[in-house]
Structures are given as structure tokens and as C-alpha cells.
Design a protein around this motif. Structure first.
Motif, mmCIF file in Angstrom:
data_model
loop_
_atom_site.group_PDB
_atom_site.id
_atom_site.type_symbol
_atom_site.label_atom_id
_atom_site.label_comp_id
_atom_site.label_asym_id
_atom_site.label_seq_id
_atom_site.Cartn_x
_atom_site.Cartn_y
_atom_site.Cartn_z
ATOM 1 N N ARG A 38 0.838 -1.208 0.000
ATOM 2 C CA ARG A 38 0.000 0.000 0.000
ATOM 3 C C ARG A 38 0.870 1.255 0.000
ATOM 4 N NH1 ARG A 38 -2.760 -1.173 4.162
ATOM 5 N NH2 ARG A 38 -4.305 -2.330 3.015
ATOM 6 N N TRP A 59 3.970 1.520 -1.057
ATOM 7 C CA TRP A 59 4.682 1.596 -2.325
ATOM 8 C C TRP A 59 3.788 2.240 -3.384
ATOM 9 C CZ3 TRP A 59 4.204 -0.363 -7.298
ATOM 10 C CH2 TRP A 59 5.340 -0.276 -8.097
ATOM 11 N N PHE A 60 2.545 1.788 -3.493
ATOM 12 C CA PHE A 60 1.629 2.362 -4.480
ATOM 13 C C PHE A 60 1.362 3.830 -4.194
ATOM 14 C CE2 PHE A 60 0.834 -1.846 -6.042
ATOM 15 C CZ PHE A 60 0.467 -1.641 -7.370
ATOM 16 N N ARG A 62 4.421 5.925 -5.182
ATOM 17 C CA ARG A 62 4.694 5.973 -6.629
ATOM 18 C C ARG A 62 3.729 6.902 -7.359
ATOM 19 N NH1 ARG A 62 8.608 2.283 -8.772
ATOM 20 N NH2 ARG A 62 8.170 3.528 -10.597
ATOM 21 N N LEU A 122 3.395 5.264 -12.059
ATOM 22 C CA LEU A 122 3.080 3.868 -12.351
ATOM 23 C C LEU A 122 2.675 3.711 -13.813
ATOM 24 C CD1 LEU A 122 1.008 3.096 -9.164
ATOM 25 C CD2 LEU A 122 3.241 2.143 -9.749
ATOM 26 N N THR A 130 -3.326 0.473 -10.782
ATOM 27 C CA THR A 130 -3.692 1.063 -9.491
ATOM 28 C C THR A 130 -3.549 -0.029 -8.428
ATOM 29 O OG1 THR A 130 -6.014 0.418 -9.657
ATOM 30 C CG2 THR A 130 -5.399 2.573 -10.605
ATOM 31 N N LEU A 131 -3.590 0.374 -7.190
ATOM 32 C CA LEU A 131 -3.525 -0.613 -6.117
ATOM 33 C C LEU A 131 -4.648 -1.631 -6.271
ATOM 34 C CD1 LEU A 131 -2.408 -1.755 -3.480
ATOM 35 C CD2 LEU A 131 -3.777 -0.055 -2.254
ATOM 36 N N CYS A 137 8.232 -0.313 -14.145
ATOM 37 C CA CYS A 137 8.310 0.380 -12.852
ATOM 38 C C CYS A 137 9.748 0.761 -12.507
ATOM 39 C CB CYS A 137 7.742 -0.494 -11.737
ATOM 40 S SG CYS A 137 5.967 -0.737 -11.841
#
Length: 72
Positions: free
Chosen positions: A22, A24-25, A28, A32, A37-38, A54
Motif C-alpha cells: 500500500r 509503495w503504491f 509511486r 506507475l 492502481t492498487l 516500474c
């Protein structure tokens, strides 16, 4: 999920955890690949090409581990 996708399971096998994923997303943000998306990652993963796009050390390591598991 098919082997040609980079999935949540691949991240967990490489030592990732849900809260780290979570974060990391979130960190970023707009950096991305398009459409990732997450939520979409949790549901369907991403293509191996998107994962390589990435350009992230942890993702690269997880990809190498995935490839080693599948003899690629």
C-alpha cells in the motif's frame, strides 16, 4: 492468475507485506504504468512488461525470483 502476470503473490513471496505494498503504491503515485492502481494490482496483478516498466529494485528482485521459480 496466469504466470505471465506479476501478482500480489509474487510480491509476498519476495518478502513484501500488505502495508508495504500500500505504501509503495501511494509513494509511486503518477509514476506507475498506465492503468495500474492498487485495486487493479490486488485484483489482477500487472503484466510482466508493466512490472519491468516500474524500474524498481524490489519489483526487479521479485521478478527474478518469479522467473527462477518457473525456470525462465
Amino acid at each position: 492468475m496466469t504466470e505471465d502476470r506479476f501478482t500480489l503473490d509474487d510480491v509476498i513471496r519476495a518478502g513484501g507485506c500488505p502495508s508495504g505494498i500500500r505504501r509503495w503504491f501511494t509513494s509511486r503515485g503518477d509514476d506507475l504504468p498506465t492503468g495500474v492502481t492498487l485495486r487493479s494490482f490486488i485484483d489482477n496483478g500487472m503484466t510482466l512488461a508493466q512490472a519491468r516498466e516500474c524500474q524498481d529494485g524490489f519489483v526487479d528482485r521479485a521478478l527474478r525470483l518469479k522467473e527462477a521459480r518457473h525456470g525462465q
